[in-house]
Design a protein around this motif. Structure first.
Motif, PDB file in Angstrom:
ATOM      1  N   TRP A 147     -28.255 169.000 -19.924  1.00 27.08           N
ATOM      2  CA  TRP A 147     -29.047 169.274 -18.864  1.00 27.08           C
ATOM      3  C   TRP A 147     -28.430 170.396 -17.995  1.00 27.08           C
ATOM      4  O   TRP A 147     -27.275 170.558 -18.188  1.00 27.08           O
ATOM      5  CB  TRP A 147     -29.497 167.924 -18.028  1.00 27.08           C
ATOM      6  N   GLY A 148     -29.239 171.028 -17.197  1.00 25.74           N
ATOM      7  CA  GLY A 148     -28.730 171.931 -16.078  1.00 25.74           C
ATOM      8  C   GLY A 148     -28.263 173.288 -16.814  1.00 25.74           C
ATOM      9  O   GLY A 148     -28.619 173.684 -18.013  1.00 25.74           O
ATOM     10  N   GLU A 149     -27.398 174.148 -16.194  1.00 27.26           N
ATOM     11  CA  GLU A 149     -26.883 175.330 -16.646  1.00 27.26           C
ATOM     12  C   GLU A 149     -26.310 175.188 -17.884  1.00 27.26           C
ATOM     13  O   GLU A 149     -26.333 176.101 -18.814  1.00 27.26           O
ATOM     14  CB  GLU A 149     -26.140 176.101 -15.425  1.00 27.26           C
ATOM     15  N   GLU A 150     -25.112 174.373 -18.024  1.00 23.98           N
ATOM     16  CA  GLU A 150     -24.577 173.869 -19.011  1.00 23.98           C
ATOM     17  C   GLU A 150     -25.360 173.737 -20.417  1.00 23.98           C
ATOM     18  O   GLU A 150     -25.357 173.958 -21.558  1.00 23.98           O
ATOM     19  CB  GLU A 150     -23.395 173.021 -19.086  1.00 23.98           C
ATOM     20  N   GLY A 151     -26.459 173.005 -20.045  1.00 25.46           N
ATOM     21  CA  GLY A 151     -27.543 172.451 -21.089  1.00 25.46           C
ATOM     22  C   GLY A 151     -27.950 173.886 -21.707  1.00 25.46           C
ATOM     23  O   GLY A 151     -28.457 173.819 -22.845  1.00 25.46           O
ATOM     24  N   LEU A 152     -28.676 174.794 -20.785  1.00 23.30           N
ATOM     25  CA  LEU A 152     -29.131 175.874 -21.285  1.00 23.30           C
ATOM     26  C   LEU A 152     -28.235 176.708 -22.308  1.00 23.30           C
ATOM     27  O   LEU A 152     -28.652 177.326 -23.110  1.00 23.30           O
ATOM     28  CB  LEU A 152     -29.680 176.733 -20.151  1.00 23.30           C
ATOM     29  N   ARG A 153     -27.091 176.859 -21.947  1.00 25.23           N
ATOM     30  CA  ARG A 153     -25.965 177.483 -22.486  1.00 25.23           C
ATOM     31  C   ARG A 153     -25.683 176.878 -23.873  1.00 25.23           C
ATOM     32  O   ARG A 153     -25.674 177.452 -24.976  1.00 25.23           O
ATOM     33  CB  ARG A 153     -24.742 177.766 -21.823  1.00 25.23           C
ATOM     34  N   ALA A 154     -25.667 175.396 -23.977  1.00 21.52           N
ATOM     35  CA  ALA A 154     -25.732 174.752 -25.254  1.00 21.52           C
ATOM     36  C   ALA A 154     -26.726 174.764 -26.299  1.00 21.52           C
ATOM     37  O   ALA A 154     -26.498 175.174 -27.317  1.00 21.52           O
ATOM     38  CB  ALA A 154     -25.578 173.421 -24.899  1.00 21.52           C
ATOM     39  N   VAL A 155     -27.796 174.951 -25.700  1.00 25.09           N
ATOM     40  CA  VAL A 155     -29.140 175.317 -26.603  1.00 25.09           C
ATOM     41  C   VAL A 155     -28.999 176.728 -26.868  1.00 25.09           C
ATOM     42  O   VAL A 155     -29.154 177.343 -28.088  1.00 25.09           O
ATOM     43  CB  VAL A 155     -30.360 174.977 -25.911  1.00 25.09           C
ATOM     44  N   ALA A 156     -28.423 177.642 -26.057  1.00 24.60           N
ATOM     45  CA  ALA A 156     -28.540 179.106 -26.155  1.00 24.60           C
ATOM     46  C   ALA A 156     -27.650 179.478 -27.241  1.00 24.60           C
ATOM     47  O   ALA A 156     -27.622 180.652 -27.973  1.00 24.60           O
ATOM     48  CB  ALA A 156     -28.503 180.115 -25.190  1.00 24.60           C
ATOM     49  N   THR A 157     -26.446 178.860 -27.611  1.00 27.05           N
ATOM     50  CA  THR A 157     -25.250 179.097 -28.392  1.00 27.05           C
ATOM     51  C   THR A 157     -25.520 178.009 -29.540  1.00 27.05           C
ATOM     52  O   THR A 157     -24.469 178.068 -30.431  1.00 27.05           O
ATOM     53  CB  THR A 157     -24.001 179.103 -27.780  1.00 27.05           C
TER      54      THR A 157
END
Length: 393
Positions: free
Chosen positions: A80-90
């Motif tokens: 979740w959150g900004e870290e979640g977006l980065r996890a999906v993006a990478t």
């Protein structure tokens, strides 16, 4: 089979992207999905596409999703959150990241994906508006591609196929003109419902309002500048109410190529995924047996002052486009929340622009700081200044 992740999977472009992928089994596998707060729709997407990793806006939504999926087979990693977006993006193994997050929320995960060596199918124009120089420089350094998904930029991309460097002399972006093209010049009585009634396209609420103000076209000029390396003064906007010609390129010899099609986002989404090939189309064909009128008009910046504001911000450069975009996001949301009138959108944006001193060659941190400053300044202006109010009938 290539793997793809979609940022903004529950939004309009994200849903249509999954529809395209569903129609073409064996072409792409969905490795990751990132959504906002709509965990129920994300749960349905998980059951259909079985991603390895997903993300939501906040911990509450992530907890609801985890409980809903409990016992339903092997669940994905949930972030979740900004870290979640980065996890999906990478996400390891994913070759393409389709960025369809609304606003500058898409900037940081797009940068993270580029750093991880992912190709970007870009439906988030704000990323290049706020940080075009940085993002395009990073893509070049990493040897990855930015594949345009916006219908206008996809059209330009298709027209430029096979063109040698230096051949394009001018880019012509078409605009529908939105719902108020033929309305009286005074738009102070516009309601939220009126502004959301787009005559040609079915889009998310924010982009639909941007179309009604023509701010979207100002943002698209900046996006085209960075995507195709064409000077700002060589990019022209024309109003084309039929939304059949999605954009044109004029070459140095005077020839003009145009890309035509029905107004349907699934076509540019699919082209970004199929490039350099073409797959069987997901949309109806134009019927050339019927009489067809194609109209082109110069935009009226008195009626649509947001286009003029965007042009001025683009010429200033630096952090000014990021500030323009942030102020517009605040203004549009205030209009949707009925705190600000339709004609108050450009008024608020201009006040924020007037208060900002642009920083040239800005880093990602400086761009994000300018974005945060603009949002705070715009919110204070909403609270303390006399701005046009929203009609409620």
């Amino acid at each position: 089979m290539k793997e793809i992740v979609i940022l903004g999977s529950t939004g309009s472009v994200g849903r249509q992207s999954l529809e395209v992928i569903r129609r073409l089994p064996g072409r792409y596998r969905v490795a990751g999905l990132a959504a906002g707060r709509n965990w129920r729709l994300l749960a349905e997407q998980i059951k259909q596409f079985h991603p390895r990793v997903v993300s939501l806006a906040g911990p509450e939504e992530a907890r609801e999703l985890a409980q809903h999926l409990d016992g339903g087979g092997r669940p994905p990693e949930i972030h979740w959150g900004e870290e979640g977006l980065r996890a999906v993006a990478t996400c390891p193994g994913a070759a393409v990241v389709l960025s369809a997050v609304t606003g500058t929320a898409g900037l940081e995960p797009t940068v993270a994906a580029l750093m991880a060596g992912k190709n970007i199918a870009l439906a988030n124009k704000e990323t290049l508006v706020a940080a075009g120089e940085l993002v395009m420089g990073l893509a070049k350094a990493k040897g990855v591609r930015i594949l345009p998904v916006d219908s206008e930029h996809s059209a330009v991309w298709q027209c430029l196929s096979g063109a040698p460097p230096g051949a394009p002399d001018r880019i012509i972006l078409t605009a529908s003109g939105g719902p108020f093209l033929h309305e009286p010049a005074d738009l102070s009585a516009v309601t939220v419902e009126m502004a959301l009634a787009h005559p040609n396209w079915h889009m998310g609420r924010k982009i639909t309002i941007d179309s009604a103000t023509m701010m979207n076209k100002g943002l698209e000029v900046m996006e085209a500048h960075w995507l195709f390396g064409v000077a700002l003064d060589r990019i022209q906007v024309l109003v084309h109410p039929e939304s059949i010609v999605h954009s044109m390129v004029e070459f140095v010899d005077g020839a003009v190529l145009a890309q035509l099609g029905v107004p349907d986002m699934r076509l540019p989404i699919q082209y970004a995924l199929s490039h350099p090939g073409r797959w069987p189309g997901p949309v109806p064909r134009l019927d050339w047996r019927r009489a067809m009128r194609l109209t082109f008009l110069p935009p009226d910046t008195r009626r649509f002052p947001c286009l003029k504001l965007a042009s001025a911000a683009a010429r200033t450069g630096g952090t000014m486009p990021a500030v323009l975009n942030a102020a517009n996001e605040v203004a549009v949301q205030a209009f949707l929340d009925r705190r600000l009138g339709f004609t108050g959108i450009p008024v608020l944006v201009e006040r924020v622009l007037d208060a900002h001193r642009a920083v040239s060659g800005a880093s990602l941190e400086e761009i994000l700081a300018a974005d945060a400053w603009a949002r705070e300044y715009a919110q204070r202006a909403l609270d303390r200044e006399q701005l046009p109010c929203c009609r409620r009938d």
